[in-house]
Scaffold this motif. Sequence first.
Motif, mmCIF file in Angstrom:
data_model
loop_
_atom_site.group_PDB
_atom_site.id
_atom_site.type_symbol
_atom_site.label_atom_id
_atom_site.label_comp_id
_atom_site.label_asym_id
_atom_site.label_seq_id
_atom_site.Cartn_x
_atom_site.Cartn_y
_atom_site.Cartn_z
ATOM 1 N N ARG A 390 25.680 -5.913 0.176
ATOM 2 C CA ARG A 390 25.709 -4.132 0.768
ATOM 3 C C ARG A 390 27.357 -3.768 0.971
ATOM 4 O O ARG A 390 26.727 -5.049 2.296
ATOM 5 C CB ARG A 390 24.162 -4.471 0.644
ATOM 6 C CG ARG A 390 23.677 -3.741 -0.422
ATOM 7 C CD ARG A 390 22.250 -3.741 0.023
ATOM 8 N NE ARG A 390 22.610 -1.700 0.776
ATOM 9 C CZ ARG A 390 21.509 -0.897 1.604
ATOM 10 N NH1 ARG A 390 20.144 -1.459 1.901
ATOM 11 N NH2 ARG A 390 21.765 0.140 1.491
ATOM 12 N N SER A 391 27.814 -2.971 1.487
ATOM 13 C CA SER A 391 28.340 -2.149 2.325
ATOM 14 C C SER A 391 29.206 -1.036 1.887
ATOM 15 O O SER A 391 28.407 -0.396 0.703
ATOM 16 C CB SER A 391 30.082 -2.813 1.373
ATOM 17 O OG SER A 391 30.058 -1.774 0.579
ATOM 18 N N ALA A 392 29.515 0.115 2.678
ATOM 19 C CA ALA A 392 29.130 0.963 2.973
ATOM 20 C C ALA A 392 29.855 1.770 1.313
ATOM 21 O O ALA A 392 29.764 2.659 0.441
ATOM 22 C CB ALA A 392 29.610 1.658 3.803
ATOM 23 N N GLU A 393 30.526 1.006 1.081
ATOM 24 C CA GLU A 393 31.525 1.370 0.179
ATOM 25 C C GLU A 393 30.828 0.726 -1.296
ATOM 26 O O GLU A 393 31.060 1.971 -2.481
ATOM 27 C CB GLU A 393 33.093 0.216 -0.504
ATOM 28 C CG GLU A 393 33.970 0.801 -1.490
ATOM 29 C CD GLU A 393 35.079 -0.129 -1.664
ATOM 30 O OE1 GLU A 393 35.761 0.261 -2.379
ATOM 31 O OE2 GLU A 393 35.331 -0.768 -0.408
ATOM 32 N N ARG A 394 30.354 -0.533 -1.610
ATOM 33 C CA ARG A 394 29.406 -0.170 -2.452
ATOM 34 C C ARG A 394 28.273 0.316 -2.550
ATOM 35 O O ARG A 394 27.756 1.018 -4.259
ATOM 36 C CB ARG A 394 28.335 -2.023 -2.917
ATOM 37 C CG ARG A 394 28.270 -2.398 -3.987
ATOM 38 C CD ARG A 394 27.774 -3.786 -3.442
ATOM 39 N NE ARG A 394 26.969 -4.235 -5.610
ATOM 40 C CZ ARG A 394 26.170 -4.965 -5.102
ATOM 41 N NH1 ARG A 394 25.296 -5.657 -3.608
ATOM 42 N NH2 ARG A 394 24.688 -5.188 -6.337
ATOM 43 N N ASP A 395 27.720 0.974 -1.814
ATOM 44 C CA ASP A 395 26.350 1.786 -1.776
ATOM 45 C C ASP A 395 27.228 2.973 -2.208
ATOM 46 O O ASP A 395 26.728 3.722 -2.784
ATOM 47 C CB ASP A 395 26.005 2.072 -0.116
ATOM 48 C CG ASP A 395 25.106 1.441 0.328
ATOM 49 O OD1 ASP A 395 25.050 -0.107 -0.544
ATOM 50 O OD2 ASP A 395 24.748 0.936 1.302
ATOM 51 N N ARG A 396 28.518 3.259 -1.879
ATOM 52 C CA ARG A 396 28.641 4.944 -2.344
ATOM 53 C C ARG A 396 28.969 4.624 -3.938
ATOM 54 O O ARG A 396 28.838 5.926 -4.985
ATOM 55 C CB ARG A 396 29.886 5.801 -1.669
ATOM 56 C CG ARG A 396 31.041 6.941 -1.953
ATOM 57 C CD ARG A 396 32.152 6.762 -1.259
ATOM 58 N NE ARG A 396 32.392 8.146 -1.260
ATOM 59 C CZ ARG A 396 32.934 8.318 -2.779
ATOM 60 N NH1 ARG A 396 33.373 7.305 -3.859
ATOM 61 N NH2 ARG A 396 33.489 9.701 -2.976
ATOM 62 N N ASP A 397 29.748 3.587 -4.508
ATOM 63 C CA ASP A 397 29.822 3.494 -5.893
ATOM 64 C C ASP A 397 28.212 3.416 -7.014
ATOM 65 O O ASP A 397 28.432 3.879 -7.317
ATOM 66 C CB ASP A 397 31.127 1.797 -5.450
ATOM 67 C CG ASP A 397 32.001 2.134 -5.391
ATOM 68 O OD1 ASP A 397 32.588 3.314 -5.221
ATOM 69 O OD2 ASP A 397 32.389 1.062 -5.840
ATOM 70 N N HIS A 398 27.509 3.355 -5.801
ATOM 71 C CA HIS A 398 25.766 3.484 -7.036
ATOM 72 C C HIS A 398 25.255 4.517 -6.709
ATOM 73 O O HIS A 398 25.080 4.692 -7.579
ATOM 74 C CB HIS A 398 25.528 2.180 -6.387
ATOM 75 C CG HIS A 398 25.594 0.577 -7.037
ATOM 76 N ND1 HIS A 398 26.212 -0.002 -6.243
ATOM 77 C CD2 HIS A 398 24.704 0.485 -7.850
ATOM 78 C CE1 HIS A 398 25.912 -0.901 -7.140
ATOM 79 N NE2 HIS A 398 25.501 -1.353 -7.735
#
Length: 459
Positions: A390-398
């Motif tokens: 998990r990363s901030a970018e992946r969290d944001r995409d979801h």
Amino acid sequence: MSGPKVVTIVTREEVEAICRGLLGQLRAASREFLVLAGRLDQADEALRTAVAAREAEAAALMTSERFLDLQKRVPQMVEFLREEGARLERAATLAMAERRSRRRRVVDGARSVVAALEAAGMLVDAAVRDLVARAARADDADLASLAGEVAAAARRTPAPSPADGPVRASSELAARLGAGLEGRTIAQWTPADGPAPDARDVRLDALLAEAEATCTGEEFAAVSEGAALAAAEPSAGRRGLLVDSVTLEVSRTVARRRALQASLRRLRDLDASLEALETGNASAMRSRVSAAIASDDATLMDAVAIEAAEVVGAETRALAATARRKAVLEGLARLGYEVRGSMVTAWARDGRVVVHKPGSQDYGVELGAPADASRVQVRLVGSDRPGSGRSAERDRDHEVGWCGDFSDLREHLAGAGGLVVVERASEPGAQAVKTVPAASLGAATAGEVSQPTAKAMRR
């Protein structure tokens, strides 16, 4: 905005329950109005047809699912019926007061004739003396003939002789009785010529007219008999005391009846709301409400009304909360999220529940709400043991992906006759995605939410 959101949800089931309650209140107001109109001899066929047409118009709004129009129109119809009932009652009270004023003039005239005959030293026979008591109890049909008898008795009084002391007194009395009627004598008396009524008598007549328009036949008979006795009392001093006493009693009787009417109206409105709920608790409460209405006891009615209002509030909140949770979970199931039938109960018990889509074990949607689900918080959550990093970018995409699903959920609920109002929301990435135990994102069997939703809230 696809970050955490706080939303208010109104389901179709809630709206239908509200509308059924309003229709019940309209039926109760219609019955109340027609009973009042009947008591005042105003309930003709045209009036009944007009009332039935209003009920039919409201029912048509329900049938055509014009729920917003119904919620606007029905309260206006109820208010109109109540205002029209009050207008009919005011008009009837004024008419009754005028009839009582005419009767009062005849009674006072009869009393004046007896006094004039006595002042002239003449023998007053029992039939003439009885005119006062008869006029005090006469109905409208008999009053005209009694007025004629009083006038005939007045014409039998002798012409006054200025040299005769007692007759002079009679002449002076006749002059006082005829004050404002220049050139007329007691022998020329007509019902319109009676002396000006005492202010206390005027007040009593007004109260009696109100009692006649509002009270039951038994209540009115009790107070009107006291008024007739007071009017027939020959002693002016004692008559004044009796009038004061009767005025107080009539005032209390009218006040009790007004309070009882207010209590009845409140209970009938609550009964309509209980009927619309269609639950066991509501049905049991309706039995108590019916018993209270039949009791004709305002104190009991008010006590039961308090309990009924509490039941209406509690049952409405419980049914609405269940309908909201079911509607949200059903909508998410239609969007491909895995939803178990037990989630409605778990959400109510724990205050929150997490759902996710098959194959997406790292992210899900958390739904949180208080017991009544008056507001629902929806937010993306991530696993504490993700299969992929998990990363901030992946969290944001979801979060962005969840934004699209949320829009679809709103459209689904709107299409089902509900409404979702976003009270607060944040931008994607504005807040860190909440981390939850991986167990809460475990696989589940999809499609277990029953359809249609919230059966208990439907007819």
